[in-house]
Structure formats: structure tokens, C-alpha cells
Design a protein around this motif. Structure first.
Motif, PDB file in Angstrom:
ATOM      1  N   ALA A  26      65.719  46.908  62.340  1.00 54.55           N
ATOM      2  CA  ALA A  26      66.227  45.701  61.682  1.00 54.55           C
ATOM      3  C   ALA A  26      65.175  45.091  60.781  1.00 54.55           C
ATOM      4  N   CYS A  27      64.527  45.883  59.953  1.00 53.05           N
ATOM      5  CA  CYS A  27      63.473  45.367  59.089  1.00 53.05           C
ATOM      6  C   CYS A  27      64.073  44.907  57.773  1.00 53.05           C
ATOM      7  N   THR A  28      64.399  43.634  57.700  1.00 50.12           N
ATOM      8  CA  THR A  28      65.040  43.090  56.506  1.00 50.12           C
ATOM      9  C   THR A  28      64.750  41.612  56.375  1.00 50.12           C
ATOM     10  N   SER A  29      64.859  41.091  55.166  1.00 52.49           N
ATOM     11  CA  SER A  29      64.737  39.645  54.986  1.00 52.49           C
ATOM     12  C   SER A  29      65.988  38.974  55.518  1.00 52.49           C
ATOM     13  N   SER A  30      65.892  37.712  55.864  1.00 56.46           N
ATOM     14  CA  SER A  30      66.934  37.088  56.669  1.00 56.46           C
ATOM     15  C   SER A  30      68.210  36.769  55.921  1.00 56.46           C
ATOM     16  N   GLY A  31      68.099  36.234  54.711  1.00 53.49           N
ATOM     17  CA  GLY A  31      69.293  35.791  54.005  1.00 53.49           C
ATOM     18  C   GLY A  31      69.706  34.377  54.354  1.00 53.49           C
ATOM     19  N   SER A  32      69.018  33.739  55.303  1.00 55.12           N
ATOM     20  CA  SER A  32      69.314  32.355  55.650  1.00 55.12           C
ATOM     21  C   SER A  32      68.494  31.413  54.778  1.00 55.12           C
ATOM     22  N   ARG A 203      85.281  35.891  60.157  1.00 53.73           N
ATOM     23  CA  ARG A 203      84.785  34.542  60.377  1.00 53.73           C
ATOM     24  C   ARG A 203      83.797  34.124  59.277  1.00 53.73           C
ATOM     25  N   ILE A 204      82.978  35.053  58.824  1.00 49.25           N
ATOM     26  CA  ILE A 204      82.071  34.752  57.714  1.00 49.25           C
ATOM     27  C   ILE A 204      82.874  34.372  56.473  1.00 49.25           C
ATOM     28  N   PRO A 215      84.665  34.545  49.321  1.00 49.68           N
ATOM     29  CA  PRO A 215      84.684  34.996  50.718  1.00 49.68           C
ATOM     30  C   PRO A 215      83.714  36.125  51.033  1.00 49.68           C
ATOM     31  N   ALA A 216      83.330  36.907  50.026  1.00 47.72           N
ATOM     32  CA  ALA A 216      82.379  37.989  50.271  1.00 47.72           C
ATOM     33  C   ALA A 216      80.957  37.472  50.174  1.00 47.72           C
ATOM     34  N   LEU A 217      80.052  38.090  50.918  1.00 47.02           N
ATOM     35  CA  LEU A 217      78.643  37.749  50.826  1.00 47.02           C
ATOM     36  C   LEU A 217      78.128  38.016  49.409  1.00 47.02           C
ATOM     37  N   GLU A 218      77.110  37.264  49.003  1.00 47.42           N
ATOM     38  CA  GLU A 218      76.594  37.413  47.644  1.00 47.42           C
ATOM     39  C   GLU A 218      76.186  38.852  47.347  1.00 47.42           C
ATOM     40  N   PHE A 291      83.856  46.313  55.307  1.00 43.79           N
ATOM     41  CA  PHE A 291      83.384  45.322  56.280  1.00 43.79           C
ATOM     42  C   PHE A 291      82.347  44.368  55.704  1.00 43.79           C
ATOM     43  N   ASP A 292      82.075  44.490  54.412  1.00 46.46           N
ATOM     44  CA  ASP A 292      81.203  43.526  53.729  1.00 46.46           C
ATOM     45  C   ASP A 292      79.862  43.369  54.448  1.00 46.46           C
ATOM     46  N   LEU A 293      79.262  44.485  54.875  1.00 44.84           N
ATOM     47  CA  LEU A 293      77.995  44.414  55.591  1.00 44.84           C
ATOM     48  C   LEU A 293      76.864  44.024  54.651  1.00 44.84           C
ATOM     49  N   LYS A 294      75.892  43.341  55.203  1.00 42.52           N
ATOM     50  CA  LYS A 294      74.681  43.008  54.442  1.00 42.52           C
ATOM     51  C   LYS A 294      73.798  44.235  54.295  1.00 42.52           C
ATOM     52  N   ARG A 295      73.624  44.981  55.374  1.00 40.18           N
ATOM     53  CA  ARG A 295      72.795  46.177  55.347  1.00 40.18           C
ATOM     54  C   ARG A 295      73.317  47.209  56.330  1.00 40.18           C
ATOM     55  N   VAL A 296      73.100  48.477  55.996  1.00 34.78           N
ATOM     56  CA  VAL A 296      73.247  49.578  56.937  1.00 34.78           C
ATOM     57  C   VAL A 296      71.854  50.159  57.145  1.00 34.78           C
ATOM     58  N   PHE A 297      71.440  50.261  58.400  1.00 29.99           N
ATOM     59  CA  PHE A 297      70.130  50.808  58.725  1.00 29.99           C
ATOM     60  C   PHE A 297      70.290  52.228  59.277  1.00 29.99           C
TER      61      PHE A 297
END
Length: 467
Positions: A26-32, A203-204, A215-218, A291-297
Motif C-alpha cells: 500500500a505504498c501510495t499518497s493518501s488523497g485526503s 457510498r463514495i 460522482p467519480a474520484l478525480e 469500480f472506480d478504484l484509486k489504485r491497483v497494487f
């Protein structure tokens, strides 16, 4: 026979459960984007995980641990599987809160990455993890970054409540295909993973729409300057099973409170089963689209158990293959490439000697050389050695004057690679034969040292709190 104990000290538990968590990637920047608040401890502004660098240049880390390594499942690839002989232990929610707060005050960490084996039942495990997050956010008023792994078959209401406390949630797809999952993790199935993944996505989207956002992540828009990305075309590869499409109704929705603001991610094990790179990349593309994922590792399989059908212990992890998949993943999300362009059923594996972008360019030399003074942004992005920033700088710079090779080098273009594929004002950087074999030899010579470092580096070594 495994050893089960509840008499371990907090320090002993920490050593066991932090070591057991090192194979979760899970090596990624947070996005928060949650800054510090009066009366609260920490923040999640531009935070990252483990060895990552934040957007403002800081190197930050999380406490990466399991809630429990006591697992009822017997996944063949997992060091914590039920029939392995090892010491079993479980953190209480209060113990994890104590560790997080004390380590944060000492500036060891900036947040928490929490995963777990399936202790007793999925519901029991998920309840422990929810209670941990709830105590951190309420009793200890911890405002820092939290990434939590979901448990397959966990009740929907627990996933719902946890999502309002975590910055990022993830559930591991484990294997790229349903057949691979059935062979190595028979107690799980694809629906038990896709259903909570769909619930989190929904829910996101609901929260984002409630505050007037798309509705989709940036990041799902890919590169905003590209007209055609994987997110702009329908998927030709479906992941869902019928019962993975049914999303439970909202559970006690919290008005104006973000749900998993840093999105969700997943992880696939590479090399434990016989899937091709094309199958893995097609699955990745479908996950982003559906599924509009932020990342696939991707996690190169490290042989830990003696098991028929798995690589024997001592087999080197396929680190370079993992690296090529990450490079291809970047091309999917930000460079306008599609899985079908990079690989297909007749050519299902990446060239380990060349990165996927260079390999694609060599197979499409008819599209080169590209003239820097006239090429559009999408064309520039397909040139090896040119990234999104340098492509944008080229577009902007040529509006005010003529380009030169010296100027584009200063813009960030890597001429060692790009020189074979570009012209500037009708001239090449140097006299070069546009022949596939010649260019391939030059490119392989330039990157051979980097690939040796990848294959022989200590990729799986994580920061230790005890060394």
C-alpha cells in the motif's frame, strides 16, 4: 501445531503483527485533504504510506500492522493461514490506539495501516477493526491518516460505519482470475470481494454527489488533457458476478461527512498462479472502469509455504515482472493507453528487457518520428521519454517561440530515450537509423543497470520499529 497465546506483552505483539503485515502492499499518497484541527491529534493533509513521499516533498510513514494473525482461512499463499505453525496473537482496540498515539507523539509515524487475518468470524474481525478506528477518532481524537483493509464476508453495516472513520479502504482481489482464487483460496470467492468493493464505490459516489462533486474520484478522469482514456470507453471485460451488483441500502448515512475520501484500492498477487500479463492488465483495466478504484497494487509472490501448485520456497519473486505491470498501470491511468494496445492473446507477456512504452513504440515505428513543434498532446504522451509535465510544457512553449533540443531537455524530456522517436523543426537529435533492432539494442543498453537493481533490490524490506 500452532501456538495460541494471550500472555504476550504489547511489544511482543507488535513485533509479531507488524512483521506479519509486510506482504500487504500500500505504498501510495493518501488523497485526503484534512488539515490539523484544534483539540485533535495529527492531520491527513498530503500524507502518504510507508516509504512514500508526500505532495509537499515530505517522506512519511504509517504504522503497518495486523489486528490479528489468528486466521480461520487456509489460503495456500498466506503465511498466516490456519494450518501454519506460528505464534498467534490479537491486538485489542485499546492496544492499537496506545501504539498509534505514542508513536505519533514520538514522530515515528503519521498514520495507521490496519489489516487483519480473519479471527473467529469475518463479523468479529470487522467489529474489532471498527472499534479500533472508532476509539482512535473519538476517545483519542486522532485526526491522522488511516487505511483499513476490509474483510471478505464482513457485514455491510460494519463496512458502512468503518468507511466514515477511514481515509482509504481496500479489499484484496488476491488473484487476477476467479479460477486462481478458487484454487488457492477456496474459502473465498469473487463475489465476497466484489460486493464490498461495489458498496464502497457506491457510498463514495453518493457522498461526492451530495456535496456537488462529480460522482467519480478525480483520478478516474485519468489525464484531463487526453480525450481518449480507458475511462471514456465501455469495458470489454466484465468482473462482476450477478450477486456482486446488488448494493445494500445506505446504513445510517452521515450528512456532510466524507466516506473514505482517499478512495479505495486493491492488491493482486503476481506469480503464484499461471495468469498472463494480459489477463492481469485486463483485470486491472476493468477494476478502474467498473469500480472506480484509486489504485491497483501488484505483489510479486514470495514463496512462504510448501504447497503443490505454488512455486517452491527459495524461488525468486518476479520483481521485474511486477515492475513492468506498475509501468503499464501508469500508462493506463495517465497516458491514454489501453490494455489491448499493450498486450493481446497472441502476445500475452511484457518484454522484460524493455519498459512497456518503449516496447509499444518499437512495435509501431510507422507512427514515428513525431515532430515536437506540431504534435498534439496525446501524440506527445506516446513518445518514450516524454511525460505529462514535459508534454504540457512543450505545448505551452511553442506558442511563444521555436523549440530546440536544448530547450526540451530543460523541460524534462529524457532524450536518451526520446531521441529515437522525435524530430524538432524537421531534424533529429542525431543521425539515427529508424530500425527496430538498432533502436532496441540502444534502449536495452541504457536501462540494463536499472533492471538489475530491481531484480536484486530489497523490495520487500519495510521499515522496522526495532532496528
Amino acid at each position: 501445531m500452532e501456538i495460541r497465546t494471550t500472555t504476550l506483552s504489547l511489544n511482543e505483539k507488535l513485533q509479531i503483527l507488524s512483521d506479519a503485515a509486510k506482504y500487504d502492499v500500500a505504498c501510495t499518497s493518501s488523497g485526503s485533504d484534512r488539515r490539523g484541527q484544534k483539540g485533535r491529534l495529527g492531520n491527513a493533509f498530503s500524507a502518504g504510506i510507508c516509504h512514500s513521499f508526500a505532495g509537499d516533498g515530505r517522506c512519511v510513514s504509517l504504522l503497518k500492522i495486523l489486528q490479528s494473525n489468528d486466521c480461520i482461512y487456509n489460503c495456500k499463499y498466506c503465511i498466516n493461514r490456519a494450518d501454519n505453525d506460528c505464534v498467534r496473537t490479537t491486538f485489542t482496540p485499546e492496544e492499537i490506539c496506545t501504539l498509534v498515539v505514542e508513536f505519533y507523539k514520538r514522530n515515528y509515524i503519521e498514520g495507521l495501516f490496519l489489516s487483519s487475518g480473519v479471527c473467529k468470524t469475518p463479523a468479529h474481525t470487522m467489529e474489532l477493526m471498527f472499534q479500533t478506528l472508532h476509539l482512535l477518532r473519538t476517545k483519542y481524537r486522532f485526526n491522522g491518516y488511516i487505511h483499513v483493509k476490509m474483510i471478505p464476508y464482513a457485514p455491510a453495516e460494519l463496512i458502512e460505519k468503518t468507511g466514515y472513520l477511514a481515509d482509504r479502504m481496500s479489499i484484496n482481489l488476491e488473484l487476477p482470475t476467479a479460477d486462481g482464487l478458487k484454487a488457492l483460496a477456496p474459502q473465498k470467492n469473487r463475489s465476497s470481494i466484489l460486493l464490498p468493493m461495489r458498496q464502497i464505490q457506491q457510498r463514495i459516489s453518493e457522498y461526492r454527489m451530495s456535496v456537488g462533486k462529480h460522482p467519480a474520484l478525480e483520478r478516474s478522469a485519468g489525464n484531463r488533457y487526453l480525450k481518449d482514456t480507458i475511462f471514456h470507453r465501455p469495458s470489454s471485460f466484465r468482473l462482476e458476478e450477478k450477486n456482486a451488483l446488488s448494493v445494500p441500502p445506505a446504513f445510517s448515512p452521515v450528512s456532510n461527512k466524507p466516506f473514505t475520501p482517499a478512495g479505495q484500492s486493491t492488491q493482486m498477487i503476481i506469480g503464484a498462479t499461471g495468469e498472463t500479463d494480459y489477463q492481469i492488465l485486463a483485470t486491472t483495466q476493468a477494476l478502474y472502469q467498473q469500480f472506480d478504484l484509486k489504485r491497483v497494487f501488484y505483489s510479486a509472490y514470495v514463496p512462504l509455504n510448501e504447497e503443490d501448485g505454488l512455486p517452491p520456497i527459495g524461488t525468486a519473486p518476479p520483481l521485474l515482472r511486477e515492475h513492468r505491470l506498475y509501468q503499464a498501470d501508469w500508462l493506463l491511468r495517465f497516458y491514454g493507453f489501453h490494455a489491448e494496445e499493450l498486450l493481446d492473446s497472441k502476445r500475452p507477456y511484457f518484454n522484460l528487457a524493455l519498459d512497456p512504452k518503449c516496447d509499444w513504440a518499437l512495435r509501431h515505428l510507422e507512427q514515428f518520428p513525431v515532430e515536437l513543434s506540431t504534435a498534439d498532446y496525446g501524440t506527445l504522451m506516446r513518445v518514450p521519454g516524454i511525460g505529462s509535465k514535459s508534454a504540457f510544457r512543450i505545448i505551452q512553449s511553442r506558442k511563444t517561440g521555436a523549440l530546440s533540443f536544448a530547450a526540451v531537455r530543460k523541460m524534462g524530456v529524457v532524450l536518451k530515450r526520446a531521441q529515437y522517436f522525435i524530430t524538432c523543426n524537421g531534424k533529429m537529435y542525431q543521425r539515427i537509423r529508424l530500425e527496430t533492432d538498432f533502436i532496441r539494442r540502444q534502449l536495452i543498453g541504457d536501462i540494463s543497470r536499472q533492471e538489475w537493481d530491481i531484480e536484486h533490490g530489497q523490495v520487500y524490506e519495510q521499515l522496522s520499529l526495532f532496528s
